[in-house]
Design a protein around this motif. Structure first.
Motif, PDB file in Angstrom:
ATOM      1  N   GLU A 107       0.827  -1.204   0.000  1.00 41.71           N
ATOM      2  CA  GLU A 107       0.000   0.000   0.000  1.00 41.71           C
ATOM      3  C   GLU A 107       0.865   1.259   0.000  1.00 41.71           C
ATOM      4  O   GLU A 107       0.534   2.257  -0.643  1.00 41.71           O
ATOM      5  CB  GLU A 107      -0.937   0.001   1.206  1.00 41.71           C
ATOM      6  N   ASP A 251     -12.407  -4.490 -17.708  1.00 39.09           N
ATOM      7  CA  ASP A 251     -11.972  -4.489 -16.314  1.00 39.09           C
ATOM      8  C   ASP A 251     -11.615  -5.895 -15.832  1.00 39.09           C
ATOM      9  O   ASP A 251     -12.256  -6.881 -16.221  1.00 39.09           O
ATOM     10  CB  ASP A 251     -13.069  -3.930 -15.407  1.00 39.09           C
ATOM     11  N   SER A 265      -2.999  -7.963  -5.843  1.00 35.20           N
ATOM     12  CA  SER A 265      -4.230  -7.240  -5.489  1.00 35.20           C
ATOM     13  C   SER A 265      -3.952  -5.755  -5.283  1.00 35.20           C
ATOM     14  O   SER A 265      -4.742  -4.895  -5.707  1.00 35.20           O
ATOM     15  CB  SER A 265      -4.854  -7.829  -4.224  1.00 35.20           C
ATOM     16  N   GLU A 266      -2.840  -5.438  -4.625  1.00 31.03           N
ATOM     17  CA  GLU A 266      -2.485  -4.037  -4.401  1.00 31.03           C
ATOM     18  C   GLU A 266      -2.196  -3.326  -5.713  1.00 31.03           C
ATOM     19  O   GLU A 266      -2.574  -2.169  -5.905  1.00 31.03           O
ATOM     20  CB  GLU A 266      -1.276  -3.943  -3.468  1.00 31.03           C
ATOM     21  N   SER A 269      -5.442  -2.514  -7.478  1.00 31.10           N
ATOM     22  CA  SER A 269      -6.277  -1.519  -6.793  1.00 31.10           C
ATOM     23  C   SER A 269      -5.569  -0.176  -6.619  1.00 31.10           C
ATOM     24  O   SER A 269      -6.067   0.697  -5.907  1.00 31.10           O
ATOM     25  CB  SER A 269      -6.698  -2.059  -5.420  1.00 31.10           C
ATOM     26  N   THR A 270      -4.434   0.011  -7.278  1.00 35.80           N
ATOM     27  CA  THR A 270      -3.686   1.267  -7.151  1.00 35.80           C
ATOM     28  C   THR A 270      -4.561   2.462  -7.499  1.00 35.80           C
ATOM     29  O   THR A 270      -4.584   3.473  -6.791  1.00 35.80           O
ATOM     30  CB  THR A 270      -2.445   1.252  -8.063  1.00 35.80           C
ATOM     31  N   ASP A 271      -5.272   2.357  -8.597  1.00 36.04           N
ATOM     32  CA  ASP A 271      -6.186   3.413  -9.044  1.00 36.04           C
ATOM     33  C   ASP A 271      -7.132   2.789 -10.059  1.00 36.04           C
ATOM     34  O   ASP A 271      -7.050   1.581 -10.348  1.00 36.04           O
ATOM     35  CB  ASP A 271      -5.436   4.628  -9.629  1.00 36.04           C
ATOM     36  N   GLU A 272      -8.025   3.595 -10.613  1.00 32.41           N
ATOM     37  CA  GLU A 272      -9.050   3.052 -11.511  1.00 32.41           C
ATOM     38  C   GLU A 272      -8.443   2.393 -12.748  1.00 32.41           C
ATOM     39  O   GLU A 272      -8.905   1.345 -13.211  1.00 32.41           O
ATOM     40  CB  GLU A 272     -10.014   4.166 -11.916  1.00 32.41           C
ATOM     41  N   SER A 275      -6.674  -1.651 -13.124  1.00 29.22           N
ATOM     42  CA  SER A 275      -7.363  -2.916 -13.370  1.00 29.22           C
ATOM     43  C   SER A 275      -7.783  -3.069 -14.829  1.00 29.22           C
ATOM     44  O   SER A 275      -8.635  -3.898 -15.161  1.00 29.22           O
ATOM     45  CB  SER A 275      -8.585  -3.050 -12.465  1.00 29.22           C
TER      46      SER A 275
END
Length: 359
Positions: A107, A251, A265-266, A269-272, A275
């Protein structure tokens, strides 16, 4: 000094960035790459350019210390001013310890990358080159002796890039006017995407050195299907294996990994934009004949395809299409040597690693 180092420096200066008199050049390099930095300074002096060495994004121990003691970041204005003022940029990969930052929280890394995004954008707007110095730690990661790794790196870097460009242009001619690409490999990879209107680029050792791929950007919301990336990747000092992604409407709607799934996963999920796919690349450099845990080389291997989640390069996005934007760009590789094919607009252009123009 090994004469291949000076040849490497010459390829960077003359072929990759075309260094000119008066250019303000920033070189980002770890100290273990000092010989290549010295050779670059010799050439900069000869051409009347002004070199400056920094140890920013390629740092290790001090970067780890910074990231482990802070969790909120802002874009540093003094660094942004440096990149705005420079004319060209060289990044040299080389490590003393390839796992130095492996215990930094994912994160935290994601937050840091987001803050550094304006710096990345500024660097990419100037002539730039990313290359590799054959350091002992990178040889160890590749499972090679230092001498063998030196041969591997310089054989891949010091070559006739005009001949590479000509060979790869055959694939550019197929992909550039295409509408849809389908990638199939084994039982778990079957994915389609539109590339309509997006230019295909020929990477022959300019920005990435070594080169050896053709690449474009998928239309962001067009990706459908699933992919098993059967080659591992090294990210933030940790290995991620057997990445599986399933796409709907562009997506990632399902993901897994055999190792370090939390890190994957990180990333996603960094930003839109993290993915979605930002790149489709086809490896064409058969002089890179082994996997070395170094994406700069591994993504260029013949008989492979790679896809990157995150940022799309601006020059691969047509003016009528939307660029996928993200603070990350993470490449992952599919082996295409067996039970595999690439289909462009319904016609097979590669099967089990062999292109139609090579038959």
């Amino acid at each position: 000094m090994d004469p291949r180092i000076r040849e490497h420096a010459s390829v960077i200066v003359d072929h990759s960035i075309d260094l000119s008199e008066g250019d303000d050049l920033v070189i980002d390099a770890h100290p273990v790459a000092e010989d290549l930095v010295v050779a670059l300074h010799e050439l900069a002096a000869d051409r009347g350019a002004n070199p400056l060495v920094v140890q920013d994004r390629l740092g290790e121990r001090y970067q780890r210390a910074f990231l482990r003691n802070r969790d909120e970041f802002e874009t540093p204005g003094h660094m942004e001013a440096l990149y705005e003022a420079m004319d060209c940029y060289i990044a040299i990969r080389a490590n003393a310890n390839v796992t130095e930052t492996s215990d930094v929280d994912p994160e935290t890394n994601a937050a840091y990358q987001q803050a550094m995004q304006p710096l990345l954008a500024e660097r990419l707007s100037k002539p730039w080159c990313l290359t590799q110095y054959p350091a002992a730690a990178n040889a160890q990661l590749a499972g090679m002796s230092t001498e063998a790794y030196e041969d591997f790196v310089w054989d891949a870097v010091n070559k006739d890039w005009d001949a590479v460009r000509e060979h790869q242009s055959q694939m550019v001619d197929i992909l550039d006017p295409a509408d849809e690409v389908r990638i199939v490999s084994g039982e778990r990879t079957d994915v389609t995407m539109s590339v309509a209107g997006n230019p295909t680029l020929n990477d022959y050792g300019e920005k990435n050195l070594p080169g050896g791929e053709v690449f474009t950007a998928p239309v962001a919301d067009s990706v459908e299907g699933e992919v098993l990336f059967d080659k591992p990747l090294y990210h933030q000092g940790r290995e991620i294996t057997d990445v599986f992604l399933r796409f709907e409407g562009g997506d990632v709607v399902e993901h897994s990994a055999g190792k370090n799934e939390d890190l994957l996963s990180e990333v996603l999920s960094t930003d839109e934009g993290a993915s979605r796919l930002g790149e489709l690349g086809i490896g064409m450099n058969r002089d890179i004949d082994r996997f070395t845990y170094n994406m700069l080389f591994d993504e260029k291997m013949g008989d492979t395809v790679h896809m990157a989640v995150g940022r799309a390069y601006e020059e691969t996005v047509g003016e009528d299409n939307e660029q996928n934007d993200s603070a990350v760009h993470v490449d992952m590789i599919v082996d295409m040597s067996e039970e595999s094919f690439i289909e462009v607009d319904g016609e097979k252009v590669q099967e089990d690693g062999t292109f139609v123009f090579e038959e």
